[in-house]
Design an enzyme around this catalytic site. Structure first.
Site, PDB file in Angstrom:
ATOM      1  N   ASN A 204      71.762  48.315  41.806  1.00 18.97           N
ATOM      2  CA  ASN A 204      72.828  48.591  40.837  1.00 18.97           C
ATOM      3  C   ASN A 204      72.750  50.071  40.475  1.00 18.97           C
ATOM      4  O   ASN A 204      71.889  50.481  39.697  1.00 18.97           O
ATOM      5  CB  ASN A 204      72.630  47.705  39.602  1.00 18.97           C
ATOM      6  CG  ASN A 204      73.668  47.967  38.529  1.00 18.97           C
ATOM      7  OD1 ASN A 204      74.622  48.714  38.748  1.00 18.97           O
ATOM      8  ND2 ASN A 204      73.486  47.352  37.361  1.00 18.97           N
TER       9      ASN A 204
ATOM     10  N   LYS B 140      74.750  51.775  38.779  1.00 21.40           N
ATOM     11  CA  LYS B 140      75.339  52.046  37.458  1.00 21.40           C
ATOM     12  C   LYS B 140      76.259  53.278  37.547  1.00 21.40           C
ATOM     13  O   LYS B 140      76.856  53.521  38.579  1.00 21.40           O
ATOM     14  CB  LYS B 140      74.244  52.181  36.400  1.00 21.40           C
ATOM     15  CG  LYS B 140      73.305  50.965  36.434  1.00 21.40           C
ATOM     16  CD  LYS B 140      72.426  50.848  35.250  1.00 21.40           C
ATOM     17  CE  LYS B 140      71.530  49.615  35.400  1.00 21.40           C
ATOM     18  NZ  LYS B 140      70.664  49.388  34.278  1.00 21.40           N
TER      19      LYS B 140
ATOM     20  N   GLY C  25      65.712  49.447  32.126  1.00 24.40           N
ATOM     21  CA  GLY C  25      65.680  50.902  31.968  1.00 24.40           C
ATOM     22  C   GLY C  25      64.603  51.411  31.033  1.00 24.40           C
ATOM     23  O   GLY C  25      64.614  52.585  30.662  1.00 24.40           O
TER      24      GLY C  25
ATOM     25  N   SER D  26      63.318  47.187  35.161  1.00 20.64           N
ATOM     26  CA  SER D  26      62.212  48.086  35.477  1.00 20.64           C
ATOM     27  C   SER D  26      61.417  47.667  36.715  1.00 20.64           C
ATOM     28  O   SER D  26      60.189  47.804  36.739  1.00 20.64           O
ATOM     29  CB  SER D  26      61.290  48.250  34.256  1.00 20.64           C
ATOM     30  OG  SER D  26      62.008  48.852  33.196  1.00 20.64           O
TER      31      SER D  26
ATOM     32  N   GLU E  58      74.785  45.595  29.905  1.00 21.40           N
ATOM     33  CA  GLU E  58      75.433  46.859  29.505  1.00 21.40           C
ATOM     34  C   GLU E  58      76.935  46.685  29.307  1.00 21.40           C
ATOM     35  O   GLU E  58      77.550  47.414  28.535  1.00 21.40           O
ATOM     36  CB  GLU E  58      75.122  47.953  30.547  1.00 21.40           C
ATOM     37  CG  GLU E  58      73.678  48.429  30.394  1.00 21.40           C
ATOM     38  CD  GLU E  58      73.037  48.967  31.665  1.00 21.40           C
ATOM     39  OE1 GLU E  58      73.751  49.236  32.640  1.00 21.40           O
ATOM     40  OE2 GLU E  58      71.799  49.100  31.671  1.00 21.40           O
TER      41      GLU E  58
ATOM     42  N   GLU F 268      67.720  39.049  33.599  1.00 24.26           N
ATOM     43  CA  GLU F 268      67.353  40.415  33.234  1.00 24.26           C
ATOM     44  C   GLU F 268      67.087  40.510  31.739  1.00 24.26           C
ATOM     45  O   GLU F 268      68.039  40.608  30.948  1.00 24.26           O
ATOM     46  CB  GLU F 268      68.505  41.366  33.568  1.00 24.26           C
ATOM     47  CG  GLU F 268      68.918  41.351  35.001  1.00 24.26           C
ATOM     48  CD  GLU F 268      69.610  42.659  35.353  1.00 24.26           C
ATOM     49  OE1 GLU F 268      69.023  43.419  36.123  1.00 24.26           O
ATOM     50  OE2 GLU F 268      70.696  42.920  34.817  1.00 24.26           O
TER      51      GLU F 268
ATOM     52  N   HIS G  32      76.779  41.837  33.113  1.00 29.75           N
ATOM     53  CA  HIS G  32      75.570  42.647  32.891  1.00 29.75           C
ATOM     54  C   HIS G  32      75.458  42.981  31.403  1.00 29.75           C
ATOM     55  O   HIS G  32      76.468  43.197  30.733  1.00 29.75           O
ATOM     56  CB  HIS G  32      75.660  43.924  33.734  1.00 29.75           C
ATOM     57  CG  HIS G  32      74.375  44.690  33.775  1.00 29.75           C
ATOM     58  ND1 HIS G  32      73.957  45.472  32.726  1.00 29.75           N
ATOM     59  CD2 HIS G  32      73.416  44.774  34.719  1.00 29.75           C
ATOM     60  CE1 HIS G  32      72.778  46.007  33.035  1.00 29.75           C
ATOM     61  NE2 HIS G  32      72.432  45.597  34.245  1.00 29.75           N
TER      62      HIS G  32
HETATM   63  P1  PGA Z   1      66.475  49.042  35.723  1.00 27.54           P
HETATM   64  O1  PGA Z   1      67.900  48.319  35.600  1.00 27.54           O
HETATM   65  O2  PGA Z   1      65.917  48.638  37.071  1.00 27.54           O
HETATM   66  O3  PGA Z   1      66.792  50.502  35.646  1.00 27.54           O
HETATM   67  O4  PGA Z   1      65.639  48.555  34.610  1.00 27.54           O
HETATM   68  C1  PGA Z   1      68.073  47.009  35.985  1.00 27.54           C
HETATM   69  C2  PGA Z   1      69.490  46.574  35.700  1.00 27.54           C
HETATM   70  O5  PGA Z   1      70.017  46.804  34.632  1.00 27.54           O
HETATM   71  O6  PGA Z   1      70.171  46.046  36.550  1.00 27.54           O
END
Ligand code: PGA
Length: 250
Positions: free
Chosen positions: A10, A12, A173, A213, A99, A167, A97
């Site tokens: 992803n 983003k 993140g 992460s 976000e 997740e 997601h």
């Molecule tokens: P990350 O993001 O690997 O940067 O923690 C995972 C995600 O939100 O899909």
């Protein structure tokens, strides 16, 4: 039972056209001979077409995915992209997601409509769920309630078009991943929920990913768990070497 492993990248809201091209080409070149793992690259919408061209003569374990979709088919929805528009370019769409919930006021109900639109267009949904704060073992009401709403009205025959991405929001993140045991316990409960809502076979067949992460040095902690079938990587998927290493380790 065997469930084919999946690695989802992803990206983003990162990369410019040049970065996206270089990253995609590096991934394609290095992973050309990898086996037994499906790789899904989800760039920003605007890079989908250039990446579609790069991956055009790809081996069939490479897929493109979108990071989001709007649930209507077409019409006066400024800025939106529908599953109908995506279906010639991608195989997968990330839906719900955290976000999207956090920054775009998306609800579980809109995520539910998006899953239905994705399936109707003949695509597969990577459906995200996850708790905001760490939970105690077995106390995953929040996650189950998200699943109930996001899967509302979806029949068992459509489950083959859904992958669940677990997740934990607190791990996304932050550099602080969940432990393998913690993630596996939640995945086990998700499977039990699917088995209860649909059937035992549905619970066994559905693929469940862990995201939050993930890096090359902790990926095996997750993919080594019996209930986890792959990972969704954000930050680590933006570095070619790191992402390729993750795919090789699975
Ligand atoms: P990350 O993001 O690997 O940067 O923690 C995972 C995600 O939100 O899909």
């Amino acid at each position: 039972m065997y469930r084919e492993p999946l690695v989802v990248a992803n990206w983003k809201m990162n990369t410019n056209l040049a970065d996206a091209t270089v990253l995609a080409q590096a991934i394609k070149k290095d992973l050309e001979n990898i086996h037994d793992v499906q790789i899904i690259i989800c760039p920003p919408f605007v890079w989908l077409y250039p990446l579609f061209e790069i991956f055009q003569h790809k081996p069939n374990y490479f897929h493109l995915g979108a990071q989001d979709v709007y649930f209507e088919k077409n019409g006066a929805f400024t800025g939106a992209v529908s599953a109908e528009m995506l279906k010639d370019l991608v195989d997968y769409v990330i839906v719900g997601h955290s976000e999207r919930h956090l920054y775009f006021s998306e609800t579980e109900e809109t995520a539910n409509k998006k899953v239905k639109a994705v399936i109707e267009a003949g695509l597969k949904a990577i459906l995200c769920v996850g708790e905001e704060k760490k939970i105690n073992p077995g106390d995953d009401k929040v996650i189950i309630s998200q699943l109930e709403k996001k899967l509302d009205g979806i029949p068992e025959k459509d489950l083959e078009h859904i992958v669940i991405a677990y997740e934990p929001v607190w791990a996304i993140g932050t550099g602080v991943a969940a432990s393998g045991g913690y993630a596996n316990a939640v995945a086990e409960d998700i499977r039990a929920f699917i088995a209860k809502k649909y059937s035992q076979a549905a619970g066994e067949q559905i693929r469940i990913l862990y995201g939050g992460s993930v890096k090359s040095d902790n990926v095996l902690e997750f993919t080594g768990q019996p209930e986890i079938d792959g990972i969704l990587a954000g930050g680590a998927s933006l570095k070619a070497k790191e992402f390729i290493e993750i795919c090789h380790r699975i």
